[in-house]
Design an enzyme around this catalytic site. Structure first.
Site, PDB file in Angstrom:
ATOM      1  N   ASP A  53       0.812  -1.210   0.000  1.00  0.00           N
ATOM      2  CA  ASP A  53       0.000   0.000   0.000  1.00  0.00           C
ATOM      3  C   ASP A  53       0.852   1.268   0.000  1.00  0.00           C
ATOM      4  O   ASP A  53       0.472   2.279  -0.600  1.00  0.00           O
ATOM      5  CB  ASP A  53      -0.929  -0.002   1.216  1.00  0.00           C
ATOM      6  CG  ASP A  53      -1.980  -1.095   1.128  1.00  0.00           C
ATOM      7  OD1 ASP A  53      -2.345  -1.474   0.007  1.00  0.00           O
ATOM      8  OD2 ASP A  53      -2.425  -1.575   2.182  1.00  0.00           O
ATOM      9  N   GLY A  54       2.009   1.220   0.651  1.00  0.00           N
ATOM     10  CA  GLY A  54       2.893   2.383   0.646  1.00  0.00           C
ATOM     11  C   GLY A  54       3.345   2.743  -0.753  1.00  0.00           C
ATOM     12  O   GLY A  54       3.378   3.918  -1.128  1.00  0.00           O
ATOM     13  N   ASN A 125      -4.985   8.901   0.965  1.00  0.00           N
ATOM     14  CA  ASN A 125      -5.542   8.418   2.231  1.00  0.00           C
ATOM     15  C   ASN A 125      -6.047   9.545   3.120  1.00  0.00           C
ATOM     16  O   ASN A 125      -7.234   9.645   3.381  1.00  0.00           O
ATOM     17  CB  ASN A 125      -4.491   7.612   3.010  1.00  0.00           C
ATOM     18  CG  ASN A 125      -4.543   6.134   2.703  1.00  0.00           C
ATOM     19  OD1 ASN A 125      -5.424   5.662   1.978  1.00  0.00           O
ATOM     20  ND2 ASN A 125      -3.612   5.390   3.256  1.00  0.00           N
ATOM     21  N   ASP A 160      -4.379  15.155  20.452  1.00  0.00           N
ATOM     22  CA  ASP A 160      -3.164  14.896  19.675  1.00  0.00           C
ATOM     23  C   ASP A 160      -3.275  15.357  18.229  1.00  0.00           C
ATOM     24  O   ASP A 160      -2.287  15.326  17.497  1.00  0.00           O
ATOM     25  CB  ASP A 160      -2.835  13.403  19.702  1.00  0.00           C
ATOM     26  CG  ASP A 160      -2.191  12.981  21.013  1.00  0.00           C
ATOM     27  OD1 ASP A 160      -2.117  13.818  21.926  1.00  0.00           O
ATOM     28  OD2 ASP A 160      -1.765  11.815  21.125  1.00  0.00           O
ATOM     29  N   ALA A 172      -7.265   3.038   6.867  1.00  0.00           N
ATOM     30  CA  ALA A 172      -5.855   3.220   7.234  1.00  0.00           C
ATOM     31  C   ALA A 172      -5.752   3.838   8.629  1.00  0.00           C
ATOM     32  O   ALA A 172      -6.328   3.320   9.583  1.00  0.00           O
ATOM     33  CB  ALA A 172      -5.164   4.070   6.170  1.00  0.00           C
ATOM     34  N   TYR A 173      -5.058   4.939   8.769  1.00  0.00           N
ATOM     35  CA  TYR A 173      -4.825   5.593  10.060  1.00  0.00           C
ATOM     36  C   TYR A 173      -6.142   5.882  10.780  1.00  0.00           C
ATOM     37  O   TYR A 173      -6.291   5.674  11.987  1.00  0.00           O
ATOM     38  CB  TYR A 173      -4.038   6.879   9.804  1.00  0.00           C
ATOM     39  CG  TYR A 173      -3.461   7.586  11.015  1.00  0.00           C
ATOM     40  CD1 TYR A 173      -3.701   7.151  12.318  1.00  0.00           C
ATOM     41  CD2 TYR A 173      -2.653   8.711  10.838  1.00  0.00           C
ATOM     42  CE1 TYR A 173      -3.160   7.817  13.407  1.00  0.00           C
ATOM     43  CE2 TYR A 173      -2.104   9.388  11.920  1.00  0.00           C
ATOM     44  CZ  TYR A 173      -2.368   8.938  13.205  1.00  0.00           C
ATOM     45  OH  TYR A 173      -1.827   9.599  14.281  1.00  0.00           O
ATOM     46  N   SER A 174      -7.126   6.365  10.033  1.00  0.00           N
ATOM     47  CA  SER A 174      -8.407   6.732  10.635  1.00  0.00           C
ATOM     48  C   SER A 174      -9.070   5.552  11.332  1.00  0.00           C
ATOM     49  O   SER A 174      -9.678   5.710  12.402  1.00  0.00           O
ATOM     50  CB  SER A 174      -9.350   7.295   9.559  1.00  0.00           C
ATOM     51  OG  SER A 174     -10.634   7.538  10.080  1.00  0.00           O
ATOM     52  N   LEU A 175      -8.969   4.367  10.757  1.00  0.00           N
ATOM     53  CA  LEU A 175      -9.586   3.182  11.363  1.00  0.00           C
ATOM     54  C   LEU A 175      -8.950   2.895  12.720  1.00  0.00           C
ATOM     55  O   LEU A 175      -9.647   2.578  13.697  1.00  0.00           O
ATOM     56  CB  LEU A 175      -9.434   1.976  10.429  1.00  0.00           C
ATOM     57  CG  LEU A 175     -10.116   0.683  10.874  1.00  0.00           C
ATOM     58  CD1 LEU A 175     -11.624   0.869  10.999  1.00  0.00           C
ATOM     59  CD2 LEU A 175      -9.803  -0.446   9.886  1.00  0.00           C
ATOM     60  N   SER A 176      -7.634   3.028  12.808  1.00  0.00           N
ATOM     61  CA  SER A 176      -6.938   2.818  14.076  1.00  0.00           C
ATOM     62  C   SER A 176      -7.318   3.866  15.110  1.00  0.00           C
ATOM     63  O   SER A 176      -7.266   3.610  16.315  1.00  0.00           O
ATOM     64  CB  SER A 176      -5.418   2.848  13.855  1.00  0.00           C
ATOM     65  OG  SER A 176      -5.002   1.814  12.993  1.00  0.00           O
TER      66      SER A 176
END
Length: 268
Positions: A53-54, A125, A160, A172-176
């Protein structure tokens, strides 16, 4: 049809794999070109990205701007955005044939446009606004206080930071950070707070016609586009985020199952 093959020269055996795939595609009658960096992409109809994905995130903006469709072959870890695994690379011929005949489904993924310090950046993303954890200065460790303005009104988020993400970025980040999973082509943008100090600060889904203005009321931090730091954040700074004027287009196999992808890729 012209096809680009994008690899990563820092990954072992990439050059050999690129050569093998290029020979294979030329044998099928396609004009094929090899690239080692996304900036080299030009004058092709499709880019085959060898990586995870990166690698796709690094290639997506350039490919989208140059109207090249993106097909990922997973040589990374997760590969949520890839259409094939590395042992399936020869099966891509079926997708290319379907694409050439105009019979292939195309997933049009929206991108975000960020304006900060007079510069424009794009992200597939998310745009992340994160507080300084002491990386920038010893005096910058306090939490961020951000004012978010959209057409629906204004709100202040203390914590934060926050994420503005596309449907693609929702996994991605949002799900975490507690955000919802969105299907790829739903016309929305999601705001997800990062470790907010108030329980009322929850993820909110907006129309993708909204434009967001974020102002720093307190604290220092960083602004990232798809994980890449593009600017620093100081008190009083204002940034603008909206949907980009182009999409990243991903050819998909027939009968692709989004829910199966979520089950198979996100349960590791």
């Amino acid at each position: 049809m012209k096809i680009g093959v994008l690899g990563n020269s820092t990954v072992k055996q990439t050059l050999q794999t690129m050569e093998e795939l290029t020979v294979f595609l030329r044998g099928l009658g396609y004009d094929t070109f090899s690239y080692l960096t996304p900036s080299e992409i030009k004058d092709v109809d499709v880019v085959l990205v060898l990586g995870g994905d990166g690698a796709i995130l690094h290639a997506a903006v350039v490919a989208a701007q140059r109207q090249a469709k993106i097909i990922g072959i997973n040589y990374g870890t997760l590969g949520f955005l890839t259409e094939y695994e590395k042992d399936e690379r020869e099966q891509v011929k079926e997708l290319l044939s379907s694409l050439q005949k105009g019979e292939c489904p195309i997933v049009k993924r929206s991108l975000l446009q960020l304006e900060v310090d007079g510069e424009i950046y794009y992200a597939l993303n998310e745009i992340a606004i994160q507080r300084d954890y002491g990386w920038l200065s010893e005096t910058g460790k306090q939490v961020l206080r951000l004012e978010l303005e959209a057409k629906e009104g204004k709100d202040t988020i203390c914590g934060d930071g926050l994420l503005i993400c596309t449907p693609t970025g929702s996994t991605a980040y949002s799900l975490s950070a507690g955000g919802a999973i969105l299907t790829p082509e739903v016309p929305v943008i999601m705001m997800t707070p990062i470790c907010a100090f108030s329980m009322r600060a929850r993820p909110i889904v907006f129309s993708d016609t909204d434009e967001f203005i974020v102002r720093t009321e307190g604290g220092k931090g960083m602004i990232l586009a798809d994980g890449r730091v593009v600017a620093t954040l100081e008190e009083g700074k204002e940034i603008r985020i909206k949907k980009a004027p182009f999409t990243a287009d991903f050819p998909a196999k027939k009968n692709a199952d989004f829910f199966a992808r979520v089950r198979n890729k996100l349960n590791g």
